[in-house]
Structures are given as structure tokens and as C-alpha cells.
Motif scaffolding. Structure first.
Motif, PDB file in Angstrom:
ATOM      1  N   ARG A   1      10.429  20.020  29.810  1.00  0.00           N
ATOM      2  CA  ARG A   1       9.857  18.673  29.666  1.00  0.00           C
ATOM      3  C   ARG A   1       8.416  18.759  29.176  1.00  0.00           C
ATOM      4  NH1 ARG A   1      11.227  13.723  31.396  1.00  0.00           N
ATOM      5  NH2 ARG A   1      12.984  14.576  32.575  1.00  0.00           N
ATOM      6  N   SER A   2       7.648  19.706  29.739  1.00  0.00           N
ATOM      7  CA  SER A   2       6.258  19.859  29.316  1.00  0.00           C
ATOM      8  C   SER A   2       6.179  20.287  27.858  1.00  0.00           C
ATOM      9  CB  SER A   2       5.566  20.898  30.207  1.00  0.00           C
ATOM     10  OG  SER A   2       4.237  21.114  29.779  1.00  0.00           O
TER      11      SER A   2
ATOM     12  N   THR B   1      12.704  26.438  32.776  1.00  0.00           N
ATOM     13  CA  THR B   1      13.001  25.499  33.865  1.00  0.00           C
ATOM     14  C   THR B   1      12.908  24.077  33.331  1.00  0.00           C
ATOM     15  OG1 THR B   1      10.685  25.361  34.501  1.00  0.00           O
ATOM     16  CG2 THR B   1      12.028  27.099  35.546  1.00  0.00           C
ATOM     17  N   PRO B   2      13.517  23.098  33.999  1.00  0.00           N
ATOM     18  CA  PRO B   2      13.408  21.695  33.539  1.00  0.00           C
ATOM     19  C   PRO B   2      11.969  21.243  33.380  1.00  0.00           C
ATOM     20  CG  PRO B   2      15.123  21.905  35.197  1.00  0.00           C
ATOM     21  CD  PRO B   2      14.438  23.235  35.143  1.00  0.00           C
ATOM     22  N   GLN B   3      11.069  21.684  34.295  1.00  0.00           N
ATOM     23  CA  GLN B   3       9.677  21.264  34.184  1.00  0.00           C
ATOM     24  C   GLN B   3       9.027  21.845  32.933  1.00  0.00           C
ATOM     25  OE1 GLN B   3      11.083  22.631  36.868  1.00  0.00           O
ATOM     26  NE2 GLN B   3      11.200  20.826  38.246  1.00  0.00           N
ATOM     27  N   ARG B   4       9.301  23.124  32.668  1.00  0.00           N
ATOM     28  CA  ARG B   4       8.743  23.738  31.466  1.00  0.00           C
ATOM     29  C   ARG B   4       9.276  23.079  30.191  1.00  0.00           C
ATOM     30  NH1 ARG B   4       7.996  30.186  31.322  1.00  0.00           N
ATOM     31  NH2 ARG B   4       6.169  30.330  32.676  1.00  0.00           N
TER      32      ARG B   4
ATOM     33  N   ASP C   1       7.059  17.260  25.610  1.00  0.00           N
ATOM     34  CA  ASP C   1       5.943  16.304  25.572  1.00  0.00           C
ATOM     35  C   ASP C   1       4.828  16.793  24.657  1.00  0.00           C
ATOM     36  OD1 ASP C   1       7.212  14.600  27.290  1.00  0.00           O
ATOM     37  OD2 ASP C   1       6.223  15.347  29.100  1.00  0.00           O
TER      38      ASP C   1
ATOM     39  N   VAL D   1      15.549  16.103  26.842  1.00  0.00           N
ATOM     40  CA  VAL D   1      15.384  16.994  27.998  1.00  0.00           C
ATOM     41  C   VAL D   1      16.711  17.384  28.645  1.00  0.00           C
ATOM     42  CG1 VAL D   1      14.401  17.178  30.316  1.00  0.00           C
ATOM     43  CG2 VAL D   1      13.021  16.267  28.436  1.00  0.00           C
TER      44      VAL D   1
ATOM     45  N   GLU E   1      13.214  11.584  26.489  1.00  0.00           N
ATOM     46  CA  GLU E   1      14.099  11.565  27.647  1.00  0.00           C
ATOM     47  C   GLU E   1      15.522  11.968  27.271  1.00  0.00           C
ATOM     48  OE1 GLU E   1      13.359  11.160  30.807  1.00  0.00           O
ATOM     49  OE2 GLU E   1      11.238  11.041  30.214  1.00  0.00           O
TER      50      GLU E   1
ATOM     51  N   SER F   1       2.696  28.061  32.666  1.00  0.00           N
ATOM     52  CA  SER F   1       4.087  27.611  32.719  1.00  0.00           C
ATOM     53  C   SER F   1       4.303  26.296  32.024  1.00  0.00           C
ATOM     54  CB  SER F   1       4.529  27.489  34.191  1.00  0.00           C
ATOM     55  OG  SER F   1       3.705  26.550  34.850  1.00  0.00           O
ATOM     56  N   ALA F   2       3.299  25.486  31.870  1.00  0.00           N
ATOM     57  CA  ALA F   2       3.491  24.161  31.275  1.00  0.00           C
ATOM     58  C   ALA F   2       3.260  24.154  29.787  1.00  0.00           C
ATOM     59  CB  ALA F   2       2.553  23.152  31.942  1.00  0.00           C
TER      60      ALA F   2
END
Length: 806
Positions: free
Chosen positions: A704-705, A699-702, A708, A738, A735, A782-783
Motif C-alpha cells: 500500500r505504501s 506485506t500489505p502495508q509495504r 501510494d 492493493v 484501492e 519498510s514503507a
């Protein structure tokens, strides 16, 4: 033996130079840089004027005088080259050519004519001809050995080419007692021709209107028309005979054969005396016409410079130079000192820019030598054009150095090169500020126009922009000097347009030479390397298709990040294409190329596995040398791993062996760490691309995490310390990563499948979990990224820094 001794001596000298330190650098390095500076300074000094420039040299016919000009001393007005040439030509023609008369020639030719007629009479007395013979001779059908022999003897003795018809006519005159009269008339006509004189050359060769005839020291000047040349003399004798005989008389026909043979010039050209007199006359032509006296006004302020005023200004320039040459050594020393100071000022300007803004070029002897060579090339070409070829200064290809520096280095260095070129070229051409202005304006446009040469249209665009820049400068110059539109256009066509077309063409060919000699990589070379049909990339796609696909994805990621931070995007993308070429030697040991096959590392020790992984860097460098990849691209091969630790095999070694006997350095890549923004971006792109492929639910959140955490780990490990990346740029890179990663790993619609397919999918997931224990634990977070054993892109269990759990 001698060669070996010289080699040893040279090596000893090099070692000694490298052992000595001067200004925080080795002596050999210092001497090389000093040689570069000395060559530049000497060249600038050489191309500057050898005498004081004339301060009004920029004034031309039609210009407006900015101030009143008063003669500082009395000086002569020098004639124009055209005026002087015309007067010398006139003086040359006014000297009559000298001819020497030979009074023996007329009597000799008369005796020769009389001897000819005597031989004719004797032959006819011995060989009388009857009427039948005469009839056959008139038709040319008479066969007689005596006649043929006689004709041949006459030709050899008198150069008279008689035929049978002429012999018959002469015999007729002889029988009718008219031969003596014909002889006398012919003698009289020839005597009249010699009384006027016969020249030994055609009058068409004599441009003078008069000639001088020398007779035993006595010289007489007569008109050219008062004497004959050979052609005119023959015509005169024939006209005399025409007055004596009726038309069609045999005497006239015979005369056509006799006259040319019986005339010989009695006036011989004296080249030595003539040339001496003409040269003296030319030398005596004065080069001046009048004087400008001291304190006399040459031109008032705001007046238009006329031809006469311009000639006076040029005469003043010559007089000043003559006076300068006559001055003492102190004045000469002061002038030469000024040239030295000017050269030093230009070098200081260049050195300050390089010291504060491009210090890496100073420390790198190749780059410093490249800048020096390009500027030397520009200065010597300018000198050749003006002082050797004697072409106008506006024909100097002033965009040569700016274009080369812009393509090979960067625009900022090219601009300082354009400024230095403008100063030197303007000063070397009598402080012509308009020439310097043109060098800065056109050079700046030229360096901008070739910054991004990606295809042919860019080169055509560069040529068009340079033409427009030349037109702008020509308009400025034309308006200041009140020049007509035709003259402005002529200046553009004669000087601007050829330079705008020919100089970029020359630059295009010179780029390849400089690239090879100084190991510089231009966009043109990078574009050639970015072609996926390049032999090395074609080989990579066949021998290691997984690595090839990975390299393309990393290249796209890195290019986007490079654009975001203002780095060289093309170099970054091309470097990523080739960063893993070493995997071709053992592609089966890297998981992206295994394609479901057994993992070969399962049967190897951790140390051997790490050694194989590390070796792909060395193998990549060897391939890069084999295919002659440029240095800028080769740097991506060792630097994209830096000195990262192969954590998975290191930890495995600790678990299976004695920790005290394990050397951590054996499990680290040799480096070096990334030393540029481009290689640092490649490291980060390589890390995140490999890790993202292991996410179960990207997922986009995963994503990005994951990005990072991986970038943060690189920072903590110090892998980015030697690059120029700032924290702000690192955030911009993340940025940029992602959106592309999200696009690559976007979710897909699950199409309904057969129960057997779902069952098979579950079985594959179970097998994967069995091979990679602990993956569920990481997946539940998940992160955080998957554990090392599941995330390696170099190998199923390589576990590089990018493959560790967050």
C-alpha cells in the motif's frame, strides 16, 4: 502531366483552406462540418411530407373520435379502391365485345363442300373399285398409287385427312346412289350453323353475357348463347346428321372427317372497337358516391369510427390536399418554411447535446461524420420503406440508428439519436405520434440491450428485449384504438418480430464496415483482440515470455481499477495486453526476459541504453500498424509511459559525463501523456506491478505504501494532467490495486529444505546486493520501494519513473 498539375492545384487549395481561420478552426474543418450539417438538414427536409398532413389521419376503423368533426366545405365522398375496382370491372363486362360478320363465308364453304364431293365422284368414275379392293381398303391393306395420290391431293386442297376405310365408305355411298343425299344433308347442317353465326374464338375466352354483331354499320346485340363457336358449330352439324341417319351409318363416320374441315368462322372479333368502348365505360365510372356538405357533422366526439365515417375522413383528406395545391405561393412558402424550421430545430437539439456532453465528437471529424452517416442511413431507409416500397410505417427499422450508435459510440449519443429518429420519422408520416412513441421506446430498449455485446447470447438477449418492447408498444396502440388481441398479435408478427430479428443482424454486419471506415473500436473487436491465441500475443509469449506475463498481470490490475472508476474495463485490459509489444524486437535488453543472463546494458553507454528502451515504443507502434490494431488499442503503447524520465540512466549519465552536455529530453519517452482514463490507469498499473516485484518482504502495508508513493509521484510529475481522472477516482484506483497485488505477492509457507539450499539462497541474495548497491538501505525502510537499480521491469537498470526510490 495533367494529373500532376491537378494534384498540385489540389494541394494548394488544401493549404489555402488550412491557412484560413473561421470560428476558431481552420476553414477546411469548418466546411467539412458544415457539409455534414447541411446533408442532415436537407435529408430531414426531404423526407418530411410535401404537403400539409391531415390532422385526423391517425383515426382508423374502430378508433374513438376525440372530438366532433364538422365538414369545413362541401366535398365528394371518394369510393374505396375495392369499391371502385368492382364497379369498373362491372362496367368493363357490361360492354359487349364487337364482332364483324362476313356474309361471304357461308357460300364459300358450301362451294368448297360441293367441290369436294365433285372430286370424289370424278375419281370413282375413273377408278372404280371391285369388291376385293373394297375389302382390302376396309382393312387398310390396299396398295394403290392412284388412291394414295388422291388422298394426298384431297388433304392439300381441303385439309381433309381421308384414309382407305373412308375412301371405301364413300365409294359404297357412291355405288348405292346415297352420296348425293349425304352431300345435301351436310350442306343443310352447315347452313343452319352459319345462320346463327360462328365465332372466331372460344366462348371460354368471352366473359361477357352478350356480344354485338356489326353488319355494314348496322349493329345487333345478341346473347352469347345464341351464336356458336367452332366446337359448338361442329357439334350442331353432327347432331343434325344423327337425326338423319341411324347409329353406325357410314355417313356419320365420314362426317367426323368432313365437318371440322368445312367450317370456318364468319364472326371476327373487332379488338379496336371493343377496347375503345370498354375503356370509355371504365373511364366514365364515377370515383365518388354522394357528397358531404359544408357544416355537416361527419362524426361526433367519443363515437367509434365506422367504415363509412373513415371513407368520409379519407375523402376530406384528399379534398384538403387538392385545395392546398390550388392555393397561392404564400401558402406554399409558409409550409416549406415550416419544414425548414423543423429541420433546424432537430439539428439544434442534436447540436446542443453534442456541444455540452460530447464535444469531442464535434472536434473529431471522423466521429461527427459517423453520427451523420448513421442518421442519414436511418432516414433514407425509412423513406425507402414507406415511399418506395409502399410498406406500412410500422415496418420501418427504427432501431437501426440507436443500435449502431450504442455499439460504435455510447448509450447517451444513441439515445439522442433515438429521439431525433422519433421526431423525424413521426413527422414524415403525417405527425404520427404513436410511431414516434414507438421509435423512442423501442430504440431506447435496443440501445440498452447492445451496450455490452460480449458473446452470441447477448445478441439473442437483445433480440428478445426488442421483441418485448415492440409488444409493449403494440399493446399500447391496440388498447387505445380498441383493437382485438388477434390484430395486436398480427401487428407484432408482421412488423415487430421481423424488425427485431433482421435489424440486429444487419447491424452486426454494418459494424465491421463502420469500424474500418471510421477507426472505431467496439467490444466485439476488443473481445477478438483479448484472445490469447491472437497471432501478436502468441508471438509475444514465445519471443518475450517475461513481457507477456507482465502484460497479463498489468491487464488484470488495470481492469479492476477501470471497473472501480467506471472506465471501459475491456478496453483497458486489452490495451494493457499490447502495451509492451515493442519489446519483442530486443527482448534480451529487458530484465523480465533475461532470466538470469548477463545484463547487456553493462557494456552500453547510458545514452544508448535509454535509446534502446525508448525505441520499444516506436517498435510497438510499427507492430500495431502491421497487425492492424485499432487506434484505441494503439494509444496504450506510447501513453502508458507518457513523457516519463528514464531516471536511472539519466543520473548515470550525469555521474559519468559533463552535466552541461546532457540533454534531459534524450532520456524521456516521447509521449504523449495519457489522454484518457483507460491509458492513465494502464500507466499506473504498469508502474506498480513492476515495482512490487522488487519488494523483499511484500506485506500489505509495504504494498500500500509503495502504491501510494508511486501514484503520488505520477501526479507531481504531471503525467495524469491530460486524463480525466479526479482525485477521488485516483484513490479508488489505488484501492483496487492493493488487494490484487497482495494476492499476487502473498506470503508463502517456508518448507524445510536442505542446508545446501539455504546456503545457495543466501549466496544469491549476496550477489544481488553486490550488483545493486544501496538496496539494503532502501530495504531497511519498510514503507519505501527499492532503489532504481533493483526495480526496473524494462531492464535491470532502466529506472523509469515507476522504478525510483520513494
Amino acid at each position: 502531366m495533367v494529373k500532376k498539375q491537378w494534384h498540385e492545384l489540389w494541394n494548394q487549395l488544401v493549404c489555402w483552406l488550412q491557412s484560413k481561420r473561421v470560428f476558431k478552426t481552420t476553414l477546411d474543418n469548418f466546411l467539412l462540418k458544415f457539409l455534414f450539417i447541411l446533408s442532415l438538414g436537407f435529408t430531414i427536409f426531404w423526407v418530411l411530407p410535401s404537403e400539409r398532413p391531415f390532422e385526423y389521419r391517425n383515426l382508423t376503423v374502430g378508433s374513438i373520435a376525440p372530438e366532433e368533426i364538422i365538414a369545413p366545405f362541401t366535398f365528394p365522398i371518394i369510393k374505396t379502391p375495392e369499391e371502385l375496382e368492382a364497379e369498373r370491372r362491372e362496367a368493363w363486362l357490361n360492354v359487349p365485345p364487337v364482332f364483324s360478320i362476313d356474309k361471304k363465308v357461308p357460300s364459300q364453304q358450301q362451294l368448297r363442300l360441293r367441290s369436294f364431293f365433285k372430286n370424289i365422284r370424278e375419281f370413282f368414275q375413273q377408278h372404280p373399285l371391285n369388291s376385293a379392293a373394297l375389302e382390302q381398303m376396309n382393312k387398310g391393306e390396299f396398295q394403290s398409287a392412284e388412291v394414295d395420290s388422291f388422298v394426298q391431293n384431297i388433304f392439300l386442297k381441303y385439309a381433309v385427312n381421308l384414309n382407305q376405310r373412308t375412301i371405301a365408305q364413300l365409294f359404297t355411298l357412291y355405288k348405292s346412289k346415297r352420296l348425293n343425299q349425304f352431300e345435301n344433308n351436310l350442306l343443310q347442317g352447315i347452313s343452319e350453323a352459319y345462320s346463327r353465326g360462328i365465332l372466331d374464338r372460344s366462348k371460354a375466352e368471352i366473359q361477357e353475357k352478350q356480344i354485338a354483331i356489326q353488319d355494314n354499320g348496322i349493329e345487333e346485340v345478341v346473347g352469347r348463347d345464341e351464336v356458336f363457336d367452332l366446337k359448338e358449330a361442329a357439334t350442331h352439324v353432327y347432331l343434325f346428321l344423327q337425326n338423319q341417319y341411324p347409329e353406325g351409318a357410314p355417313e356419320l363416320e365420314i362426317a367426323n372427317y368432313l365437318i371440322p374441315a368445312m367450317l370456318f368462322p364468319n364472326l371476327s372479333y373487332n379488338a379496336k372497337i371493343t377496347e375503345a368502348r370498354k375503356e370509355k365505360a371504365v373511364h366514365d365510372v364515377p370515383q365518388t358516391r354522394g357528397f358531404v356538405y359544408k357544416n355537416q357533422r361527419i362524426i361526433d366526439s367519443h363515437e367509434i369510427v365506422t367504415e363509412d365515417v373513415y371513407r368520409k375522413l379519407q375523402s376530406l383528406d384528399i379534398a384538403l390536399r387538392e385545395r392546398s395545391a390550388q392555393k397561392g405561393r404564400w401558402e406554399t412558402f409558409r409550409f416549406q418554411l415550416g419544414k425548414v424550421l423543423f429541420s433546424a430545430a432537430v439539428l439544434i437539439l442534436l447540436g446542443l447535446f453534442l456541444f455540452y456532453y460530447r464535444r469531442e465528437f464535434i472536434s473529431n471529424n471522423k466521429m461527427f461524420g459517423l453520427i451523420t452517416l448513421i442518421l442519414l442511413l436511418q432516414f433514407w431507409v425509412a423513406y425507402l420503406v414507406v415511399h418506395v416500397l409502399n410498406w406500412p410505417p410500422w415496418s420501418i427499422p427504427i432501431i437501426l440508428a440507436p443500435m449502431l450508435l450504442s455499439i460504435l459510440l455510447d448509450a447517451q449519443t444513441a439515445f439522442i439519436g433515438a429521439v431525433v429518429t422519433a421526431l423525424v420519422v413521426g413527422a414524415s408520416n403525417s405527425n404520427d405520434y404513436l410511431l414516434g412513441f414507438m421509435a423512442i421506446v423501442v430504440g431506447s430498449v435496443a440501445l440498452y440491450s447492445v451496450q455490452k455485446i460480449r458473446h452470441r447470447m447477448h445478441m439473442f438477449r437483445a433480440i428478445l428485449l426488442v421483441v418485448v418492447a415492440y409488444l409493449g408498444v403494440d399493446l399500447v396502440n391496440g388498447f387505445i384504438h380498441f383493437e382485438s388481441g388477434i390484430k395486436i398479435l398480427r401487428t407484432l408478427l408482421y412488423y415487430g418480430l421481423p424488425n427485431a430479428v433482421l435489424t440486429p443482424t444487419a447491424v452486426y454486419f454494418l459494424i465491421g464496415l463502420f469500424e474500418r471506415a471510421f477507426d472505431v473500436t467496439t467490444d466485439i473487436t476488443l473481445l477478438e483482440l483479448s484472445d490469447l491465441n491472437h497471432p501478436l500475443l502468441k508471438r509475444l509469449s514465445v519471443e518475450a515470455p517475461g513481457t507477456f506475463h507482465h502484460s497479463i498481470l498489468v491487464g488484470n490490475l488495470a481492469e479492476a481499477a477501470a471497473i472501480a472508476v467506471g472506465a471501459n474495463a475491456l478496453l483497458t485490459r486489452v490495451g494493457c495486453y499490447y502495451h509492451d509489444i515493442g519489446k519483442m524486437t530486443k527482448p534480451e535488453y529487458f530484465i523480465e526476459n533475461q532470466m538470469g543472463a548477463l545484463n547487456r546494458h553493462d557494456t552500453l553507454s547510458p545514452r544508448m541504453s535509454a535509446l534502446i528502451l525508448i525505441n520499444h515504443v516506436k517498435a510497438g507502434l510499427e507492430l500495431a500498424d502491421q497487425y492492424k490494431l485499432p487506434r484505441a488499442v494503439k494509444q496504450f503503447i506510447p501513453e502508458h509511459h507518457g513523457t516519463s524520465l528514464i531516471t536511472y540512466f539519466y543520473n548515470k549519465a550525469l555521474e559519468t559525463g559533463d552535466p552541461k552536455e546532457i540533454d534531459e529530453n534524450q532520456f524521456r519517452y516521447p509521449g504523449p501523456k495519457p489522454r484518457s482514463k483507460e491509458t492513465a490507469i494502464a500507466m499506473l498499473a504498469d508502474t506498480v506491478e513492476a515495482a512490487c516485484r522488487t519488494l523483499q518482504n511484500p506485506t500489505p502495508q509495504r504494498i500500500r505504501s509503495l502504491v501510494d508513493s508511486l501514484v503520488e509521484r505520477k501526479i507531481k510529475e504531471g503525467q495524469l494532467d491530460e486524463s480525466d481522472l479526479t482525485l477521488r477516482e485516483i484513490n479508488q484506483i489505488k484501492e483496487a490495486f492493493v488487494p490484487i497485488l497482495v494476492g499476487i505477492h502473498h506470503s508463502r509457507i517456508e518448507y524445510p529444505g536442505e542446508p545446501g539450499e539455504k546456503k545457495a539462497e543466501k549466496l544469491r541474495a549476496a550477489e544481488k546486493a553486490a550488483v545493486n548497491p544501496g538496496s539494503k538501505q532502501s530495504e531497511s525502510k519498510s514503507a519505501k520501494p527499492a532503489p532504481a537499480a533493483a526495480t526496473s521491469h524494462d531492464h535491470e537498470a532502466e529506472a523509469t519513473d515507476s522504478d525510483q526510490p520513494a
